[in-house]
Design an enzyme around this catalytic site. Sequence first.
Site, PDB file in Angstrom:
ATOM      1  CG  ASP A   1      38.312  46.176  37.517  1.00  0.00           C
ATOM      2  OD1 ASP A   1      37.122  45.864  37.661  1.00  0.00           O
ATOM      3  OD2 ASP A   1      39.168  46.063  38.407  1.00  0.00           O
TER       4      ASP A   1
ATOM      5  CD  GLU B   1      40.028  49.612  40.051  1.00  0.00           C
ATOM      6  OE1 GLU B   1      39.297  49.864  39.084  1.00  0.00           O
ATOM      7  OE2 GLU B   1      40.070  48.500  40.587  1.00  0.00           O
TER       8      GLU B   1
ATOM      9  CD  GLU C   1      52.583  42.761  44.619  1.00  0.00           C
ATOM     10  OE1 GLU C   1      51.921  43.078  45.639  1.00  0.00           O
ATOM     11  OE2 GLU C   1      52.488  41.671  44.059  1.00  0.00           O
TER      12      GLU C   1
ATOM     13  CE  LYS D   1      40.031  48.129  66.838  1.00  0.00           C
ATOM     14  NZ  LYS D   1      40.071  49.075  67.909  1.00  0.00           N
ATOM     15  N   PRO D   2      39.172  46.987  60.781  1.00  0.00           N
ATOM     16  CG  PRO D   2      38.451  44.906  59.999  1.00  0.00           C
ATOM     17  CD  PRO D   2      38.077  46.018  60.926  1.00  0.00           C
TER      18      PRO D   2
ATOM     19  CB  CYS E   1      36.459  32.987  19.942  1.00  0.00           C
ATOM     20  SG  CYS E   1      38.094  33.220  19.228  1.00  0.00           S
TER      21      CYS E   1
ATOM     22  CG  HIS F   1      36.117  37.188  21.818  1.00  0.00           C
ATOM     23  ND1 HIS F   1      35.817  36.165  22.680  1.00  0.00           N
ATOM     24  CD2 HIS F   1      37.280  36.845  21.213  1.00  0.00           C
ATOM     25  CE1 HIS F   1      36.765  35.242  22.624  1.00  0.00           C
ATOM     26  NE2 HIS F   1      37.665  35.631  21.730  1.00  0.00           N
TER      27      HIS F   1
ATOM     28  CD  GLU G   1      32.932  37.605  24.258  1.00  0.00           C
ATOM     29  OE1 GLU G   1      32.329  37.509  23.172  1.00  0.00           O
ATOM     30  OE2 GLU G   1      33.925  36.905  24.535  1.00  0.00           O
TER      31      GLU G   1
HETATM   32  N1  GLN Z   1      42.012  28.866  20.890  1.00  0.00           N
HETATM   33  C1  GLN Z   1      41.326  29.370  19.747  1.00  0.00           C
HETATM   34  C2  GLN Z   1      42.234  30.195  18.862  1.00  0.00           C
HETATM   35  O1  GLN Z   1      43.278  30.626  19.295  1.00  0.00           O
HETATM   36  C3  GLN Z   1      40.127  30.206  20.174  1.00  0.00           C
HETATM   37  C4  GLN Z   1      40.514  31.463  20.864  1.00  0.00           C
HETATM   38  C5  GLN Z   1      39.394  32.079  21.652  1.00  0.00           C
HETATM   39  O2  GLN Z   1      38.374  31.453  21.877  1.00  0.00           O
HETATM   40  N2  GLN Z   1      39.565  33.316  22.092  1.00  0.00           N
HETATM   41  O3  GLN Z   1      41.916  30.428  17.735  1.00  0.00           O
END
Ligand code: GLN
Length: 542
Positions: free
Chosen positions: A71, A141, A150, A189-190, A381, A507, A509
């Site tokens: 999130d 949130e 919990e 109702k829920p 990665c 990464h 993304e």
């Molecule tokens: N497993 C690989 C590493 O630790 C790639 C990690 C990943 O893709 N986030 O380097």
Amino acid sequence: MRKYIFVTGGVISGIGKGITTASLGRLLINRGFKVMVVKIDPYLNVDAGVMNPFQHGEVFVTHDGAETDLDVGNYERFLGIDLNRHSNFTTGSVYSEVIAKERRGDYLGETVQLIPHITDEIKRRIYQIGKDTHADIVITEIGGTIGDFEMPPFVEALRQMAVEVGRENTMFLHVSLIYTLPNGESKSKPTQHSIRKLQELGVQPDLLLCRTSKPLDKSVRTKIALLCGISEDYIFEGLDTKCIDEIPLNFEKQGMGTLVSKKLGLPKRASQDTEWVSMVDRLKNPKHAARIAIVGKYTTGSDAYISVQEAIKHGGIANEAAIEIRWVDAETLVGSNSLSTDFENVEGILVPGGFGYRGIEGMIVAAQYARENRIPYLGLCLGMQCLVIEFARNIATLEKANSTEVDAETPHPVIDLMLEQRAIADLGATMRLGLYPCVLKEDTKSYAAYQQPIIVERHRHRYEFNNRYRSEFKTAGLCFSGVSPDESLVEIAEVTGHPWMVGSQFHPEFQSKPLAPHPLFRDFIAAVLRYQQKNTCGSTLS
Ligand code: GLN
């Protein structure tokens, strides 16, 4: 006076609290308020880092290297801001802190209890984030569903906060489900029961968001208003939609931004989200369509790669293209004698991140298929590491080359554990995490994408390209277009002479946003469209 909004969910898990929170945040940011968001996860894990992504979804990495709930990624994308490690905490982390304080003797012999010590720690964290960031509004949130075992300590902490800062400065938003029977009848109702559960904990929600598969009947609103004590104009409709980016606009249309501002006594400000409106318009009216394969360990329907999917979508927006994803289970590719069928009509291949040996051989097959058929490839990665292993085996003729994560005995460890990782035994929060700089080489695909010599990107890995092979691979045609400033770590590898085959150790993304598509994803999709133009007369997507 700082304002606090608390978001809870009822009836079912996965009801959309995260997107609701992010969307409401967008309405407020859009009015010029400084908004911060906190996600509380009531599980005992200290963070999301070692949780199974198949069960729990992606682990989202913040710039300061926290491994957080997915999130937080939704918040960053909708709000267009970078959050940090304080934006997500769990029961496990709260207890760890309280117990550590108890061991240090900080409580001076007091009996340490759920109330007040745990609730105080929860409150402290929420107050602190507001203070540290000078936020006008902090939205918190709580994950999970009202009624879960919990939940009560968190609801109690928020209830107390409302007393401390004043009810006029707080707002409780409950997200709940209106169930539609097969005959079309709506059932409230829920929702009534989940609100009652909340009331039992001492909280009267101010605003209700009803998730529903059909427009909300007036009679449903009237009934909930009467039975649950929520005024009718504070009951909003959250109609199912395929396009989550449209949700802030749907909320705005219903007047949520104005009403929330009024309820919290915030100054009345106009809101015009023209950039977001035109982004949604581009998203809904694409000029092109293309299909790419994600070759991973977790496939269809999983949230394991949510930021990757979002970043692909952003790359599509930048190119006015709708991108259909074909999920390919990496394991099915090993030994396949029909790769052309497995990748039929696929115009780009993406191999995402991952851990462990499962599926890696299939990802390497996918990298080989992309390289040999000149299909655009983006490796993230682990996907970069597979690109390297494939190159090692098939171009540099290093038979059985591998990552030592997969085969500790490989004769050619082209991907190997980073030096600083060798002595680490614990799994939690011990990887190379968060932002690191990377220097780009000119005249490369990466430089063309970023158009700048130094970039910073988020990492989450333990293994790296083994420098022993650097010059040999360079000669064989692997370009190290991005390296750490001291040149000790390979950050990006590209296959020279291929139309677009790029793998990043980081990464990308995690930094892509709807209003700022990531350059690597943008250029990957552009390459996909070029490939399509060259190889077909346009795609026919279902
Ligand atoms: N497993 C690989 C590493 O630790 C790639 C990690 C990943 O893709 N986030 O380097």
